[in-house]
Write a protein that holds these residues in place. Structure first.
Motif, PDB file in Angstrom:
ATOM      1  N   GLY A 304       0.833  -1.192   0.000  1.00 52.70           N
ATOM      2  CA  GLY A 304       0.000   0.000   0.000  1.00 52.70           C
ATOM      3  C   GLY A 304       0.870   1.246   0.000  1.00 52.70           C
ATOM      4  O   GLY A 304       2.066   1.183  -0.294  1.00 52.70           O
ATOM      5  N   THR A 305       0.281   2.374   0.352  1.00 56.91           N
ATOM      6  CA  THR A 305       1.011   3.643   0.392  1.00 56.91           C
ATOM      7  C   THR A 305       1.628   3.838   1.766  1.00 56.91           C
ATOM      8  O   THR A 305       0.962   3.666   2.788  1.00 56.91           O
ATOM      9  N   LEU A 306       2.896   4.217   1.797  1.00 60.73           N
ATOM     10  CA  LEU A 306       3.623   4.387   3.047  1.00 60.73           C
ATOM     11  C   LEU A 306       3.367   5.765   3.636  1.00 60.73           C
ATOM     12  O   LEU A 306       3.471   6.782   2.939  1.00 60.73           O
ATOM     13  N   GLN A 307       3.045   5.788   4.923  1.00 56.98           N
ATOM     14  CA  GLN A 307       2.871   7.044   5.646  1.00 56.98           C
ATOM     15  C   GLN A 307       3.815   7.083   6.849  1.00 56.98           C
ATOM     16  O   GLN A 307       4.124   6.047   7.436  1.00 56.98           O
ATOM     17  N   ARG A 320       2.581  27.384   0.666  1.00 54.98           N
ATOM     18  CA  ARG A 320       1.645  26.514  -0.061  1.00 54.98           C
ATOM     19  C   ARG A 320       0.889  25.610   0.908  1.00 54.98           C
ATOM     20  O   ARG A 320       1.042  24.394   0.900  1.00 54.98           O
ATOM     21  N   PRO A 321       0.042  26.215   1.766  1.00 53.73           N
ATOM     22  CA  PRO A 321      -0.742  25.379   2.692  1.00 53.73           C
ATOM     23  C   PRO A 321      -1.673  24.420   1.980  1.00 53.73           C
ATOM     24  O   PRO A 321      -2.011  23.362   2.509  1.00 53.73           O
ATOM     25  N   ASP A 322      -2.070  24.766   0.749  1.00 52.50           N
ATOM     26  CA  ASP A 322      -2.945  23.879  -0.016  1.00 52.50           C
ATOM     27  C   ASP A 322      -2.235  22.571  -0.346  1.00 52.50           C
ATOM     28  O   ASP A 322      -2.835  21.479  -0.243  1.00 52.50           O
ATOM     29  N   LEU A 323      -0.955  22.661  -0.713  1.00 54.74           N
ATOM     30  CA  LEU A 323      -0.191  21.455  -1.013  1.00 54.74           C
ATOM     31  C   LEU A 323       0.149  20.688   0.258  1.00 54.74           C
ATOM     32  O   LEU A 323       0.198  19.455   0.245  1.00 54.74           O
ATOM     33  N   THR A 324       0.382  21.411   1.344  1.00 60.94           N
ATOM     34  CA  THR A 324       0.666  20.762   2.630  1.00 60.94           C
ATOM     35  C   THR A 324      -0.521  19.907   3.063  1.00 60.94           C
ATOM     36  O   THR A 324      -0.356  18.763   3.502  1.00 60.94           O
ATOM     37  N   THR A 329      -2.264  14.158   6.905  1.00 57.88           N
ATOM     38  CA  THR A 329      -3.578  13.754   7.399  1.00 57.88           C
ATOM     39  C   THR A 329      -3.942  14.595   8.619  1.00 57.88           C
ATOM     40  O   THR A 329      -3.090  15.270   9.206  1.00 57.88           O
ATOM     41  N   VAL A 330      -5.181  14.519   9.007  1.00 59.38           N
ATOM     42  CA  VAL A 330      -5.661  15.298  10.151  1.00 59.38           C
ATOM     43  C   VAL A 330      -4.912  14.925  11.426  1.00 59.38           C
ATOM     44  O   VAL A 330      -4.623  15.771  12.276  1.00 59.38           O
TER      45      VAL A 330
END
Length: 498
Positions: A304-307, A320-324, A329-330
């Motif tokens: 899967g995707t690594l976090q 760039r808070p939009d990209l952040t 995640t929350v």
């Protein structure tokens, strides 16, 4: 002025500067310490812009705490004694290079600088005799290819013996890793069964390995110096065949993993106890998890995707808070965008980049990296780039590949087989070379090598211009797929229209 006069002036200038510095310290004995005390772990230390392999670079904001947290354990896995030398070849502003410098300075090591150019690097290895050599995988791949190229040119019985001893060393190392649990594991290994089966081949092959070491491998190891402890491969995918080769001949190279957004080190195999086929376990203070496309947490041994979560994670993208928000995640987990699987021992094995995933018209999801890595094992192929979309970015029914041949190997093949040519570009377009490269690709990506039918390459196009930093490659020599697709859009269009 002559060089001698310039050096004399420079020495006098440094002497005067040092003298004035001592005088200033006497007048302000606590000034430096007071300034240091003003700094806080959460203060912004640097902004490093990503290489922009998918488009516009992003400014990654890292704090002092982000950077310092890695030094807690990296120095245990990649160790130096005070005064020992490390040879550095990456751009000094790059996140991996800067982290390496901090690790070396923290242990009182000596920083030495070279260039990732074969002839220069080999000379500096002999002159400086370093203990460590951190570099991107392309540097190690170039060394690997250089060794094989040199032995092919030597030819005769020397090349035959080299191939024999390498094949034997690879087999012995594979058995040895199996018996000593040095492979990445995703299920029980049943050693109680394998020991009786493999112990005799392991013992019988060992004397041959020692002979290969005496006649061949020690000469290769001498190329990196008598004090060489380990190389570190980071900043990109380390080809499995290159990793296995150096492991077999006794040249230690530890693969590491990280991103600019994680300051950058997430994990690295330890020099003292490496496990083959992964990039190590997460450093202390870092948590990792693997999630599916819906964000559901998967257990170990599932892809899967690594976090990542921990003190290493950046403060965000500059302005760039939009990209952040897209990558955080929350609850504070950073989405790396890397496809990975965790072993039974929590080691990270990377399987590709999510942004590189190809989706064919039939709905099949394909990671191009393992396919390219297998194709690149051919001695006739320098680099391959796999695509599943046409020049307009529309998903197609099958895969195609751009193939950059190894010029030296191709020209040698042409000479040996009586193929006449006036130029390399002309040679690469001949039917004989086209068939040779097609055969190499189709043989590599086949069922016998574990590839599924939809992963096979349907057509190839040959390109002859070597990839360059700033054109097809980023500063850390990572391939920028969107640039390659744009440069060769006409060839891609032809592959899907023919």
């Amino acid at each position: 002025k002559s060089d001698c006069e310039k050096q004399k002036v420079t020495c006098l200038w440094f002497r005067d500067l040092q003298k004035s510095g001592h005088e200033w310290r006497k007048q302000h004995p606590d000034a430096v310490e007071q300034e240091l005390e003003k700094g806080k772990p959460d203060d912004l230390a640097t902004i490093i812009f990503t290489s922009g392999t998918t488009g516009t670079p992003k400014g990654v904001m890292l704090s002092h705490g982000n950077i310092l947290c890695q030094l807690d354990e990296v120095t245990e896995r990649i160790f130096l004694n005070p005064g020992e030398r490390a040879l550095l070849v990456l751009p000094v502003w790059h996140a991996f290079q800067r982290a390496v410098e901090y690790v070396i300075i923290a242990q009182g090591g000596t920083l030495c600088y070279s260039k990732p150019i074969g002839s220069v690097l080999l000379q500096d290895l002999q002159k400086l005799d370093p203990y460590l050599l951190p570099a991107v995988p392309r540097v190690w791949s170039a060394v690997y290819e250089g060794i094989w190229r040199k032995m092919r040119k030597t030819g005769g019985i020397a090349f035959a013996l080299f191939r024999f001893f390498v094949a034997e060393a690879l087999l012995w190392s594979k058995i040895d890793r199996k018996l000593r649990r040095k492979n990445t594991r995703f299920s029980p290994d049943y050693l109680g069964f394998w020991w009786p089966v493999l112990v005799w081949p392991w013992l019988l092959l060992y004397p041959i390995k020692l002979l290969g070491n005496l006649l061949v491998f020690r000469k290769i190891r001498a190329m990196v110096g008598k004090n060489f402890r380990s190389g570190i491969a980071g900043g990109g995918a380390f080809p499995k065949n290159v990793d296995a080769f150096f492991w077999a001949i006794g040249v230690n190279i530890q693969e590491g993993y990280g991103l600019t957004e994680t300051s950058p080190i997430i994990s690295v195999r330890p020099i003292a106890d490496p496990i083959f086929g992964n990039v190590g376990t997460p450093l202390r203070g870092m948590e990792v998890r693997v999630v599916d496309d819906d964000g559901i947490i998967l257990g170990r041994c599932k892809k899967g995707t690594l976090q990542i979560k921990g003190d290493c994670v950046m403060q965000g993208y500059y302005k760039r808070p939009d990209l952040t928000d897209k990558v955080m995640t929350v609850d504070g987990w950073f989405d790396t965008g890397d496809i990975a699987i965790l072993s039974v021992n929590n080691e990270i094995q990377l399987r590709g980049r999510k942004k590189d995933t190809i989706v064919l018209q039939g709905g099949e999801n394909i990671e191009p990296l393992p396919i390219e890595a297998k194709i690149n094992e051919s001695r006739f192929i320098s680099t391959s780039v796999v695509f599943g979309t046409n020049e307009k970015g529309i998903d197609q029914k099958y895969l195609v590949a751009l193939i950059l041949p190894d010029q030296d190997a191709i020209e040698t093949y042409a000479t040996e087989n009586g193929i006449n040519f006036n130029s390399y570009d002309e040679l690469a377009e001949t039917e004989a070379i086209q068939k040779l490269l097609e055969g190499e690709v189709f043989e590599s990506i086949s069922a016998k090598n574990g590839f599924k039918s939809f992963e096979r390459i349907n057509k190839i196009a040959v390109i002859t211009k070597p990839f360059e930093v700033g054109v097809e490659l980023s500063a850390k020599q990572e391939m920028m797929r969107y640039r390659v697709a744009d440069i060769y859009k006409e060839k891609l269009a032809k592959l899907y229209k023919d």
